[in-house]
Design an enzyme around this catalytic site. Structure first.
Site, PDB file in Angstrom:
ATOM      1  N   SER A  95       0.831  -1.200   0.000  1.00 54.22           N
ATOM      2  CA  SER A  95       0.000   0.000   0.000  1.00 54.22           C
ATOM      3  C   SER A  95       0.867   1.252   0.000  1.00 54.22           C
ATOM      4  O   SER A  95       2.039   1.235   0.374  1.00 54.22           O
ATOM      5  CB  SER A  95      -0.913   0.012   1.232  1.00 54.22           C
ATOM      6  OG  SER A  95      -0.162   0.261   2.409  1.00 54.22           O
TER       7      SER A  95
ATOM      8  N   LYS B 274       0.700  -1.249  15.607  1.00 54.19           N
ATOM      9  CA  LYS B 274      -0.625  -1.646  16.096  1.00 54.19           C
ATOM     10  C   LYS B 274      -1.113  -2.937  15.441  1.00 54.19           C
ATOM     11  O   LYS B 274      -2.030  -3.584  15.953  1.00 54.19           O
ATOM     12  CB  LYS B 274      -1.642  -0.529  15.895  1.00 54.19           C
ATOM     13  CG  LYS B 274      -1.978  -0.217  14.454  1.00 54.19           C
ATOM     14  CD  LYS B 274      -3.039   0.875  14.374  1.00 54.19           C
ATOM     15  CE  LYS B 274      -3.417   1.178  12.940  1.00 54.19           C
ATOM     16  NZ  LYS B 274      -4.481   2.201  12.836  1.00 54.19           N
ATOM     17  N   ASP B 275      -0.520  -3.331  14.295  1.00 59.59           N
ATOM     18  CA  ASP B 275      -0.897  -4.575  13.625  1.00 59.59           C
ATOM     19  C   ASP B 275      -0.164  -5.790  14.176  1.00 59.59           C
ATOM     20  O   ASP B 275      -0.483  -6.926  13.823  1.00 59.59           O
ATOM     21  CB  ASP B 275      -0.601  -4.490  12.119  1.00 59.59           C
ATOM     22  CG  ASP B 275      -1.448  -3.449  11.410  1.00 59.59           C
ATOM     23  OD1 ASP B 275      -2.562  -3.164  11.886  1.00 59.59           O
ATOM     24  OD2 ASP B 275      -0.991  -2.926  10.378  1.00 59.59           O
TER      25      ASP B 275
ATOM     26  N   THR C  78     -15.661   3.708   9.865  1.00 58.29           N
ATOM     27  CA  THR C  78     -14.461   3.163  10.496  1.00 58.29           C
ATOM     28  C   THR C  78     -14.574   1.651  10.484  1.00 58.29           C
ATOM     29  O   THR C  78     -15.673   1.101  10.610  1.00 58.29           O
ATOM     30  CB  THR C  78     -14.273   3.657  11.939  1.00 58.29           C
ATOM     31  OG1 THR C  78     -13.128   2.992  12.507  1.00 58.29           O
ATOM     32  CG2 THR C  78     -15.473   3.341  12.805  1.00 58.29           C
TER      33      THR C  78
ATOM     34  N   SER D 277     -12.914  -0.113  12.761  1.00 56.02           N
ATOM     35  CA  SER D 277     -12.372  -0.459  14.062  1.00 56.02           C
ATOM     36  C   SER D 277     -13.455  -0.541  15.133  1.00 56.02           C
ATOM     37  O   SER D 277     -14.122   0.463  15.413  1.00 56.02           O
ATOM     38  CB  SER D 277     -11.331   0.602  14.475  1.00 56.02           C
ATOM     39  OG  SER D 277     -11.067   0.551  15.853  1.00 56.02           O
TER      40      SER D 277
ATOM     41  N   ARG E  83     -12.898  -0.601  18.221  1.00 54.99           N
ATOM     42  CA  ARG E  83     -12.441   0.344  19.250  1.00 54.99           C
ATOM     43  C   ARG E  83     -12.964   1.746  18.963  1.00 54.99           C
ATOM     44  O   ARG E  83     -13.502   2.423  19.855  1.00 54.99           O
ATOM     45  CB  ARG E  83     -10.905   0.365  19.292  1.00 54.99           C
ATOM     46  CG  ARG E  83     -10.328   1.526  20.109  1.00 54.99           C
ATOM     47  CD  ARG E  83      -8.843   1.674  19.867  1.00 54.99           C
ATOM     48  NE  ARG E  83      -8.509   1.996  18.489  1.00 54.99           N
ATOM     49  CZ  ARG E  83      -8.539   3.217  17.969  1.00 54.99           C
ATOM     50  NH1 ARG E  83      -8.910   4.247  18.709  1.00 54.99           N
ATOM     51  NH2 ARG E  83      -8.200   3.418  16.717  1.00 54.99           N
ATOM     52  N   ARG E  84     -12.805   2.185  17.721  1.00 54.21           N
ATOM     53  CA  ARG E  84     -13.307   3.519  17.366  1.00 54.21           C
ATOM     54  C   ARG E  84     -14.830   3.569  17.454  1.00 54.21           C
ATOM     55  O   ARG E  84     -15.400   4.546  17.940  1.00 54.21           O
ATOM     56  CB  ARG E  84     -12.849   3.894  15.952  1.00 54.21           C
ATOM     57  CG  ARG E  84     -11.362   4.191  15.842  1.00 54.21           C
ATOM     58  CD  ARG E  84     -11.001   4.715  14.463  1.00 54.21           C
ATOM     59  NE  ARG E  84      -9.570   4.933  14.339  1.00 54.21           N
ATOM     60  CZ  ARG E  84      -8.782   4.322  13.452  1.00 54.21           C
ATOM     61  NH1 ARG E  84      -9.301   3.458  12.590  1.00 54.21           N
ATOM     62  NH2 ARG E  84      -7.485   4.577  13.417  1.00 54.21           N
TER      63      ARG E  84
ATOM     64  N   ARG F 100     -13.502  -0.537   5.359  1.00 47.83           N
ATOM     65  CA  ARG F 100     -12.126  -1.002   5.196  1.00 47.83           C
ATOM     66  C   ARG F 100     -11.570  -0.421   3.910  1.00 47.83           C
ATOM     67  O   ARG F 100     -12.281   0.132   3.096  1.00 47.83           O
ATOM     68  CB  ARG F 100     -12.053  -2.534   5.158  1.00 47.83           C
ATOM     69  CG  ARG F 100     -12.085  -3.180   6.545  1.00 47.83           C
ATOM     70  CD  ARG F 100     -11.419  -4.541   6.524  1.00 47.83           C
ATOM     71  NE  ARG F 100     -10.023  -4.428   6.110  1.00 47.83           N
ATOM     72  CZ  ARG F 100      -9.326  -5.407   5.541  1.00 47.83           C
ATOM     73  NH1 ARG F 100      -9.901  -6.563   5.279  1.00 47.83           N
ATOM     74  NH2 ARG F 100      -8.072  -5.229   5.214  1.00 47.83           N
ATOM     75  N   GLY F 101     -10.250  -0.578   3.729  1.00 45.17           N
ATOM     76  CA  GLY F 101      -9.605  -0.097   2.517  1.00 45.17           C
ATOM     77  C   GLY F 101      -8.442   0.813   2.838  1.00 45.17           C
ATOM     78  O   GLY F 101      -8.226   1.200   3.987  1.00 45.17           O
ATOM     79  N   ASN F 102      -7.669   1.155   1.806  1.00 46.97           N
ATOM     80  CA  ASN F 102      -6.530   2.034   2.025  1.00 46.97           C
ATOM     81  C   ASN F 102      -7.005   3.476   2.240  1.00 46.97           C
ATOM     82  O   ASN F 102      -8.198   3.771   2.191  1.00 46.97           O
ATOM     83  CB  ASN F 102      -5.533   1.929   0.862  1.00 46.97           C
ATOM     84  CG  ASN F 102      -6.143   2.323  -0.475  1.00 46.97           C
ATOM     85  OD1 ASN F 102      -7.043   3.159  -0.547  1.00 46.97           O
ATOM     86  ND2 ASN F 102      -5.663   1.718  -1.550  1.00 46.97           N
TER      87      ASN F 102
ATOM     88  N   THR G 221      -9.133   5.005  -0.550  1.00 49.35           N
ATOM     89  CA  THR G 221     -10.469   4.410  -0.610  1.00 49.35           C
ATOM     90  C   THR G 221     -11.373   5.006   0.452  1.00 49.35           C
ATOM     91  O   THR G 221     -12.530   5.368   0.187  1.00 49.35           O
ATOM     92  CB  THR G 221     -10.381   2.883  -0.425  1.00 49.35           C
ATOM     93  OG1 THR G 221      -9.627   2.320  -1.507  1.00 49.35           O
ATOM     94  CG2 THR G 221     -11.766   2.249  -0.407  1.00 49.35           C
ATOM     95  N   ARG G 222     -10.846   5.123   1.671  1.00 48.56           N
ATOM     96  CA  ARG G 222     -11.666   5.637   2.766  1.00 48.56           C
ATOM     97  C   ARG G 222     -11.998   7.121   2.573  1.00 48.56           C
ATOM     98  O   ARG G 222     -13.144   7.537   2.743  1.00 48.56           O
ATOM     99  CB  ARG G 222     -10.949   5.393   4.098  1.00 48.56           C
ATOM    100  CG  ARG G 222     -11.017   3.932   4.521  1.00 48.56           C
ATOM    101  CD  ARG G 222     -10.326   3.690   5.822  1.00 48.56           C
ATOM    102  NE  ARG G 222      -8.882   3.522   5.642  1.00 48.56           N
ATOM    103  CZ  ARG G 222      -8.025   3.370   6.639  1.00 48.56           C
ATOM    104  NH1 ARG G 222      -8.457   3.403   7.895  1.00 48.56           N
ATOM    105  NH2 ARG G 222      -6.737   3.201   6.394  1.00 48.56           N
TER     106      ARG G 222
ATOM    107  N   CYS H  39      -5.581  -7.368  17.894  1.00 50.72           N
ATOM    108  CA  CYS H  39      -5.484  -5.988  17.424  1.00 50.72           C
ATOM    109  C   CYS H  39      -6.816  -5.463  16.885  1.00 50.72           C
ATOM    110  O   CYS H  39      -6.951  -4.267  16.624  1.00 50.72           O
ATOM    111  CB  CYS H  39      -4.399  -5.861  16.355  1.00 50.72           C
ATOM    112  SG  CYS H  39      -4.617  -6.938  14.935  1.00 50.72           S
TER     113      CYS H  39
END
Length: 307
Positions: free
Chosen positions: A10, A78-79, A122, A124, A126-127, A144-146, A149-150, A237
């Site tokens: 990416s 984080k991953d 999002t 996530s 968590r978010r 999801r996406g890069n 994309t987002r 994660c």
């Protein structure tokens, strides 16, 4: 000698890996070359919670390391799974960029300015949990996406806003697109967010030594506490867990503060606790805070989300 630096394909991954490679060359005088590696997380567009989010962006890079195809692997920390990988050393954690979450919203709006019913994307849990807990009347939508994309979902009007890591925007030189940077005391980031992890083969002492020059003590202590908490909670994660540690000065003595969140994606119930201790004991701080959260019922909140 040329160090082969493994990276996901990416734009963000190659940018941050190139930055690591460039800094490594500056410090050591050794040439570097990027090698792209396709990971399961890049190939699969389903939500991470549906196909085992733990390590999906990491395993292929680690396999390439152990196979001798690359000498260094660069990950978003984080991953990184909390379990130690056999034969692999986490040789460097460079200085953290920015742990916060960023909002990119239509018309330059902040979260609080978005009308009731606005769609905020999002991927996530968590978010989602923390955004819903704010009580703003927004609809949190899976995404999801890069980065492109987002952000494109906002440009086309499909979403009113997206929330993503500020560090990614900074590394791409696009932080000016953020319409708000969320206070980490209000929306805690993912453990390790904003930091990078540089791994190599554990038995390659030369590369271990070279990468050590990139390591930042304060960042290492902070993310170690965050990951210790995550490991003690036995959370992956993609779990609805936020954690943020920082080294602060306490009358001339450095102390490590750790704040953590576990919550249901609906916004309630949730648990927020904090702990402090010696900067020399990040693992212990994380373990103690996790024990307090488990005593408050954190395990049941995580089980509701993570298969």
């Amino acid at each position: 000698m040329t160090l082969r630096v493994g990276t996901r394909a990416s734009a963000l991954a190659t940018t941050q890996s190139a930055q690591v490679a460039e800094r490594l060359s500056e410090l050591t005088g050794i040439e570097t070359a990027l090698v792209t590696v396709s990971t399961e997380g890049d190939r699969n567009s389903r939500p991470l919670t549906e196909f085992g989010g733990q390590g999906v962006f990491v395993s292929a890079l680690r396999d390439a390391l152990l196979a001798g195809e690359v000498d260094v692997a660069v990950h978003s920390l984080k991953d990184l799974p909390t379990a130690q990988a056999e034969g692999i050393a986490l040789a460097a954690v460079p200085t953290r960029v920015d742990p916060r979450d960023a909002v990119v919203a239509r018309d330059g709006l902040t979260l609080g300015e978005l009308p009731t019913g606005s769609r905020v994307g999002t991927g996530s849990p968590r978010r989602a949990a923390q955004l819903n807990a704010l009580g703003l009347g927004i609809e949190v939508v899976g995404l999801r996406g890069n980065v492109d994309t987002r952000l494109g979902k906002v440009r086309t009007g499909e979403l009113d806003a997206v929330v993503l890591a500020a560090a990614g925007l900074r590394r791409l030189g696009r932080i000016e697109e953020a319409t708000e940077l969320l206070d980490p005391l209000q929306v805690l980031p993912a453990p390790g967010q904003g930091a990078l992890a540089c791994e190599c083969r554990a038995d390659d002492s030369d590369v271990v030594g070279l990468l050590a020059r990139l390591d930042d003590d304060a960042t290492r202590a902070a993310v170690t506490a965050e990951r210790s908490l995550l490991a003690s909670l036995e959370a992956g994660c993609s779990a609805p867990v936020g954690a943020w540690a920082e080294v602060v000065d306490d009358d001339g003595t450095p102390q490590l503060w750790l704040r953590a969140f576990v919550g249901d994606p609906s916004g309630a119930p949730s648990i927020r606790l904090s702990a402090t201790g010696s900067v020399q004991d990040p693992v212990g701080i994380g373990e103690r805070l996790a024990a307090e959260m488990l005593a408050e019922g954190a395990d049941s909140l995580m089980r509701a989300v993570v298969p």
